[in-house]
Scaffold this motif. Structure first.
Motif, PDB file in Angstrom:
ATOM      1  N   SER A 115       1.216  -0.801  -0.053  1.00  0.00           N
ATOM      2  CA  SER A 115       0.025   0.155   0.582  1.00  0.00           C
ATOM      3  C   SER A 115       0.520   1.379  -0.214  1.00  0.00           C
ATOM      4  N   SER A 166     -13.526   6.757   0.573  1.00  0.00           N
ATOM      5  CA  SER A 166     -15.248   6.668   0.063  1.00  0.00           C
ATOM      6  C   SER A 166     -15.997   6.047   1.644  1.00  0.00           C
ATOM      7  N   LEU A 168     -18.249   3.619   3.338  1.00  0.00           N
ATOM      8  CA  LEU A 168     -19.222   2.816   3.585  1.00  0.00           C
ATOM      9  C   LEU A 168     -20.193   3.218   4.554  1.00  0.00           C
ATOM     10  N   ASN A 194     -16.306   2.039   8.355  1.00  0.00           N
ATOM     11  CA  ASN A 194     -15.894   1.345   6.895  1.00  0.00           C
ATOM     12  C   ASN A 194     -15.589   2.041   5.938  1.00  0.00           C
ATOM     13  N   CYS A 195     -14.784   2.204   5.345  1.00  0.00           N
ATOM     14  CA  CYS A 195     -14.347   2.700   4.588  1.00  0.00           C
ATOM     15  C   CYS A 195     -13.182   2.081   2.794  1.00  0.00           C
ATOM     16  N   LYS A 196     -13.161   2.947   1.955  1.00  0.00           N
ATOM     17  CA  LYS A 196     -12.650   2.296   0.932  1.00  0.00           C
ATOM     18  C   LYS A 196     -11.574   3.450   0.820  1.00  0.00           C
ATOM     19  N   MET A 198      -8.603   4.765  -2.535  1.00  0.00           N
ATOM     20  CA  MET A 198      -8.661   4.306  -4.014  1.00  0.00           C
ATOM     21  C   MET A 198      -7.721   5.364  -4.311  1.00  0.00           C
ATOM     22  N   SER A 226      -6.296   0.075  -3.877  1.00  0.00           N
ATOM     23  CA  SER A 226      -7.463   0.039  -3.373  1.00  0.00           C
ATOM     24  C   SER A 226      -7.545  -0.606  -1.844  1.00  0.00           C
ATOM     25  N   PHE A 227      -8.006  -0.601  -0.686  1.00  0.00           N
ATOM     26  CA  PHE A 227      -7.689  -1.045   0.026  1.00  0.00           C
ATOM     27  C   PHE A 227      -8.708  -0.435   1.704  1.00  0.00           C
ATOM     28  N   ASP A 228      -9.673  -1.230   1.827  1.00  0.00           N
ATOM     29  CA  ASP A 228     -10.520  -1.278   2.755  1.00  0.00           C
ATOM     30  C   ASP A 228     -10.037  -1.183   4.260  1.00  0.00           C
ATOM     31  N   THR A 229     -10.357  -0.182   4.651  1.00  0.00           N
ATOM     32  CA  THR A 229      -9.777   0.341   6.382  1.00  0.00           C
ATOM     33  C   THR A 229     -11.080   1.288   7.288  1.00  0.00           C
ATOM     34  N   PRO A 301      -4.318  -1.059   6.275  1.00  0.00           N
ATOM     35  CA  PRO A 301      -5.396  -1.481   5.250  1.00  0.00           C
ATOM     36  C   PRO A 301      -6.016  -2.593   6.083  1.00  0.00           C
TER      37      PRO A 301
END
Length: 381
Positions: A115, A166, A168, A194-196, A198, A226-229, A301
């Motif tokens: 990342s 973004s 979520l 939670n968010c993404k 990019m 991109s990763f979810d965090t 991440p």
């Protein structure tokens, strides 16, 4: 030092890592299964509710295998590593990392988490290692390897990226330690979700060392990442935006500056560094519509629990950020490194408005007070 009591008068911070982070949990389970087979029926109470999904991921990767169909039964380690614990870094969460190799001696200089890799190594980048400059000549994505050589160059490089956050659905659960402590905290309407994230890498600039003047810009052809965090944020009222625009100040620049101020004072309130958290840095030419909010996101991440801590502290952080900016004696419209400029800014501290940041923070603090306590000062339900 303007406020020594903030450094010396505060209690020791809690060191906390979110054990339910899927990347952390997956590596933990692989090591545990290597030592002794796992049984979800009995072991879930130790590893948490995310155990099943982490085991399915490990099964798909060929690391774990069950002796019967479904999630029940006994799971054994069948991965390629003779000792999986030796592959787990104590300094990084991510398993996938880019190797930086000095091609002249074919030695590994460093391993960088995926990342973070493209912020430091890309073809044409000047990479610094232990005070020595290297020129990255080739980047092999298939083997995750950057090949470089020692080079005495008259310029350094800066990458330009565009990052979108973004938010979520779904709230981030607060750790038990956080919910049971800090009863005297400033209450706010701050959210943790939670968010993404990019990131796209646009180009890199070459800048002369002698005078810090721009030389040229070179386009990049790198894959987006991109990763979810997790992120914590608070809304900026429409009335505050209207007041900013009425005074002919830059609203996005003000939010940008206020976010930088929060980012810089977070390490005084919780155990982390400014590199652990990020914010959305607005660019003057940005065309995408972003919500009116002050947001900090966890750069790791999966998240390591920082967003939930920030949520609880958001009221204190807003007040401290306002104090930081208001007491800074600089008269620059875009502030200085002591108040709103950040060395980690992806936009290189462009589009900052110090005056707007003060008004935004004052407006948000007042709106939070009214939302939580009402006009009469009584706590709202």
């Amino acid at each position: 030092m303007n406020f020594p009591q903030k450094l010396f008068g505060k209690p020791v911070e809690h060191c906390q890592v979110n054990s339910q982070n899927q990347k952390v949990l997956g590596q933990h389970l692989a090591c545990a299964a290597f030592e002794k087979p796992l049984c979800p029926e009995h072991d879930e109470r130790y590893f948490g509710s995310g155990m099943n999904s982490a085991m399915v991921t490990l099964n798909d990767k060929g690391c774990l295998m069950s002796n019967q169909a479904g999630h029940s039964g006994v799971w054994n380690y069948v991965g390629p590593d003779k000792s999986p614990s030796r592959t787990v870094s104590i300094r990084a969460i991510e398993h996938d990392r880019y190797k930086v190799i000095d091609k002249q001696v074919y030695g590994v200089l460093e391993e960088i988490e995926e990342s973070k890799a493209f912020f430091q190594v890309y073809e044409g980048a000047v990479y610094m290692h232990q005070g020595c400059s290297y020129l990255v000549e080739r980047l092999d994505h298939s083997s995750r390897t950057a090949y470089c050589r020692v080079a005495d160059l008259k310029y350094y490089t800066k990458i330009r990226d565009h990052t979108e956050i973004s938010v979520l659905e779904g709230d981030v659960a607060l750790p038990p330690m956080c919910t049971s402590s800090k009863t005297g905290m400033v209450r706010t309407t701050a959210q943790a979700n939670n968010c993404k994230v990019m990131t796209e890498w646009v180009c890199f600039d070459r800048i002369w060392k002698s005078n810090n003047m721009f030389s040229d810009s070179i386009k990049l052809d790198l894959p987006s990442y991109s990763f979810d965090t997790q992120a914590s944020w608070v809304s900026v009222p429409k009335s505050v935006r209207a007041a900013i625009e009425q005074r002919k100040l830059g609203f996005q620049g003000g939010v940008h500056a206020a976010s930088h101020a929060l980012l810089s004072i977070v390490p005084l309130h919780m155990m982390c560094s400014t590199a652990d958290l990020g914010t959305q840095c607005a660019e003057p030419q940005q065309t995408s519509k972003t919500p009116d909010r002050i947001l900090l996101y966890d750069k790791h991440p999966g998240g390591i629990g920082l967003a939930s801590q920030v949520k609880l502290l958001f009221g204190e952080l807003l007040v401290a950020a306002l104090q930081l900016i208001s007491t800074c004696g600089c008269t620059n419209l875009d502030g200085c490194p002591n108040c709103i400029q950040s060395f980690a800014c992806g936009g290189y501290n462009k589009n900052l408005d110090k005056a707007a940041a003060v008004l935004i923070l004052k407006g948000v603090i007042e709106n939070e007070r009214l939302s939580v306590y009402g006009k009469d000062g009584s706590q709202q339900s």
